[in-house]
Design a protein around this motif. Sequence first.
Motif, PDB file in Angstrom:
ATOM      1  N   ASP A  18       0.815  -1.208   0.000  1.00 42.97           N
ATOM      2  CA  ASP A  18       0.000   0.000   0.000  1.00 42.97           C
ATOM      3  C   ASP A  18       0.854   1.265   0.000  1.00 42.97           C
ATOM      4  OD1 ASP A  18      -2.296  -1.520   0.084  1.00 42.97           O
ATOM      5  OD2 ASP A  18      -2.372  -1.536   2.278  1.00 42.97           O
ATOM      6  N   ARG A  19       2.148   1.125   0.052  1.00 40.68           N
ATOM      7  CA  ARG A  19       3.025   2.280   0.141  1.00 40.68           C
ATOM      8  C   ARG A  19       3.483   2.752  -1.233  1.00 40.68           C
ATOM      9  NH1 ARG A  19       7.186   1.683   5.122  1.00 40.68           N
ATOM     10  NH2 ARG A  19       5.783   0.863   6.690  1.00 40.68           N
ATOM     11  N   VAL A  20       4.014   3.976  -1.254  1.00 36.83           N
ATOM     12  CA  VAL A  20       4.741   4.428  -2.431  1.00 36.83           C
ATOM     13  C   VAL A  20       5.995   3.559  -2.520  1.00 36.83           C
ATOM     14  CG1 VAL A  20       5.950   6.366  -3.482  1.00 36.83           C
ATOM     15  CG2 VAL A  20       3.868   6.762  -2.141  1.00 36.83           C
ATOM     16  N   SER A  21       6.246   2.955  -3.660  1.00 45.44           N
ATOM     17  CA  SER A  21       7.328   1.974  -3.731  1.00 45.44           C
ATOM     18  C   SER A  21       8.689   2.579  -3.420  1.00 45.44           C
ATOM     19  CB  SER A  21       7.358   1.327  -5.120  1.00 45.44           C
ATOM     20  OG  SER A  21       7.599   2.307  -6.113  1.00 45.44           O
ATOM     21  N   SER A  22       8.938   3.800  -3.857  1.00 44.68           N
ATOM     22  CA  SER A  22      10.252   4.383  -3.595  1.00 44.68           C
ATOM     23  C   SER A  22      10.189   5.899  -3.730  1.00 44.68           C
ATOM     24  CB  SER A  22      11.298   3.832  -4.569  1.00 44.68           C
ATOM     25  OG  SER A  22      10.991   4.245  -5.889  1.00 44.68           O
ATOM     26  N   VAL A  23      11.087   6.549  -3.034  1.00 44.22           N
ATOM     27  CA  VAL A  23      11.288   7.988  -3.184  1.00 44.22           C
ATOM     28  C   VAL A  23      12.777   8.208  -3.397  1.00 44.22           C
ATOM     29  CG1 VAL A  23      11.195  10.241  -2.053  1.00 44.22           C
ATOM     30  CG2 VAL A  23       9.309   8.627  -1.755  1.00 44.22           C
ATOM     31  N   TYR A  24      13.148   8.833  -4.488  1.00 46.62           N
ATOM     32  CA  TYR A  24      14.540   9.122  -4.801  1.00 46.62           C
ATOM     33  C   TYR A  24      14.819  10.587  -4.508  1.00 46.62           C
ATOM     34  CZ  TYR A  24      18.739  10.027  -7.563  1.00 46.62           C
ATOM     35  OH  TYR A  24      19.991  10.415  -7.972  1.00 46.62           O
ATOM     36  N   VAL A  25      15.886  10.868  -3.799  1.00 46.89           N
ATOM     37  CA  VAL A  25      16.231  12.239  -3.404  1.00 46.89           C
ATOM     38  C   VAL A  25      17.652  12.550  -3.866  1.00 46.89           C
ATOM     39  CG1 VAL A  25      16.481  13.846  -1.491  1.00 46.89           C
ATOM     40  CG2 VAL A  25      14.716  12.078  -1.397  1.00 46.89           C
ATOM     41  N   GLU A  26      17.824  13.699  -4.446  1.00 47.67           N
ATOM     42  CA  GLU A  26      19.144  14.109  -4.933  1.00 47.67           C
ATOM     43  C   GLU A  26      19.334  15.601  -4.702  1.00 47.67           C
ATOM     44  OE1 GLU A  26      21.071  14.441  -9.343  1.00 47.67           O
ATOM     45  OE2 GLU A  26      20.399  12.442  -8.762  1.00 47.67           O
ATOM     46  N   ARG A  27      20.546  15.990  -4.312  1.00 49.39           N
ATOM     47  CA  ARG A  27      20.887  17.394  -4.071  1.00 49.39           C
ATOM     48  C   ARG A  27      19.865  18.079  -3.172  1.00 49.39           C
ATOM     49  NH1 ARG A  27      22.021  16.799  -9.520  1.00 49.39           N
ATOM     50  NH2 ARG A  27      20.091  17.853 -10.133  1.00 49.39           N
ATOM     51  N   SER A  28      19.567  17.457  -2.045  1.00 48.45           N
ATOM     52  CA  SER A  28      18.592  17.988  -1.092  1.00 48.45           C
ATOM     53  C   SER A  28      19.008  17.646   0.328  1.00 48.45           C
ATOM     54  CB  SER A  28      17.191  17.421  -1.369  1.00 48.45           C
ATOM     55  OG  SER A  28      16.737  17.774  -2.658  1.00 48.45           O
ATOM     56  N   HIS A  29      18.350  18.296   1.279  1.00 45.54           N
ATOM     57  CA  HIS A  29      18.573  18.054   2.706  1.00 45.54           C
ATOM     58  C   HIS A  29      17.328  17.388   3.288  1.00 45.54           C
ATOM     59  CE1 HIS A  29      19.818  18.777   6.862  1.00 45.54           C
ATOM     60  NE2 HIS A  29      18.606  19.265   7.086  1.00 45.54           N
ATOM     61  N   LEU A  30      17.515  16.301   4.049  1.00 44.76           N
ATOM     62  CA  LEU A  30      16.404  15.594   4.676  1.00 44.76           C
ATOM     63  C   LEU A  30      16.416  15.852   6.171  1.00 44.76           C
ATOM     64  CD1 LEU A  30      16.877  13.895   1.958  1.00 44.76           C
ATOM     65  CD2 LEU A  30      15.723  12.051   3.166  1.00 44.76           C
TER      66      LEU A  30
END
Length: 339
Positions: A18-30
């Motif tokens: 039921d989840r979003v399968s993946s989140v890709y993050v680049e050049r950002s702050h988490l």
Amino acid sequence: MADIWWKAHPQDLHRLVDRVSSVYVERSHLDRDENAVVVINKRETVRIPAAMVAVMLLGPGTRVTHGAMGLLADSGTAVCWVGEQGVRMYAAGLGPSRGAGLLHRQAWLVTRPKERLGVARAMYGMRFPGEDVSTATMQQLRGREGARFRKLYQEHSRRTGVRWDGRVYKAGEAFTAGDDLNRLLSASNAALYGICHAVITGLGASPGLGFVHTGSAISFVLDIADLYKAEYTVPLAFDLMAKGLTDERDARVGLRDQIAEAKLLSRIVTDVKELLNPPGTDFDTPETSELWDERVGTVSAGVNYAATATDFADAVLGDEHIAVIGPELDDETGGRRSQ
């Protein structure tokens, strides 16, 4: 009763399907904001409910706080440090809240010859659409796969005008063996292994429990990557060679662009789950932590069984236990910062 979905506790986690399968993050702050991960860059700020993400892929130029990592771990979200668009896999972590159902299923399949052969046949069946492989032996399947790739190389050689003298590969020195075309094939395959590795780890399966390949820590990665080489890495290597682009980076960037355009990541997720999950059964649903018991199967964790079990001596920490703890931080006025 479960809390509202964006403030779910680990025991209330959404099923992985039921989840979003993946989140890709680049050049950002988490960072963390209550029970959400906040992704911040110069262009925008995005708030992502951690319990709704299956795997967080951290690409180049990414910074992440300890608070964000703790939230992702508590939410059962896998975190993978990858190259651009996930084409390289550098490291991965998985919090304690994820169920082990998919991993147990994979181990059960791979340790039973009949079931293992069934999964291997299914993998080859995906490469030979419309053909019946239900009775083929592994020897026959390997032979058909070899013939398929020999024909594939020849077809792309004619299509691009690039000379093909055969595949040359040397384990441990993939980027130095053979001619430029062979090196491009090795480089693009290595990039494909990275994204397959990230997906497998993110789903909670084992990269090392392969069905066709065996003996390597990434045997299952090699199995899954083989499903896509004919469609992605082989034509890419011939196309790059025809253009005179022979650097390893050319193969990596070229595959990265193809993966992003074709949304290969979600396809790999679907294929892995269909290969491991029997019809009508969801093995990647998060489960509560339990203890194994040789008589009844499992018993509840978090229970003190001292009244019914043999007493054991308390463990004593000796010189082999080492802890490295940094000094407490002080604020600008010299006082101790509140925790």
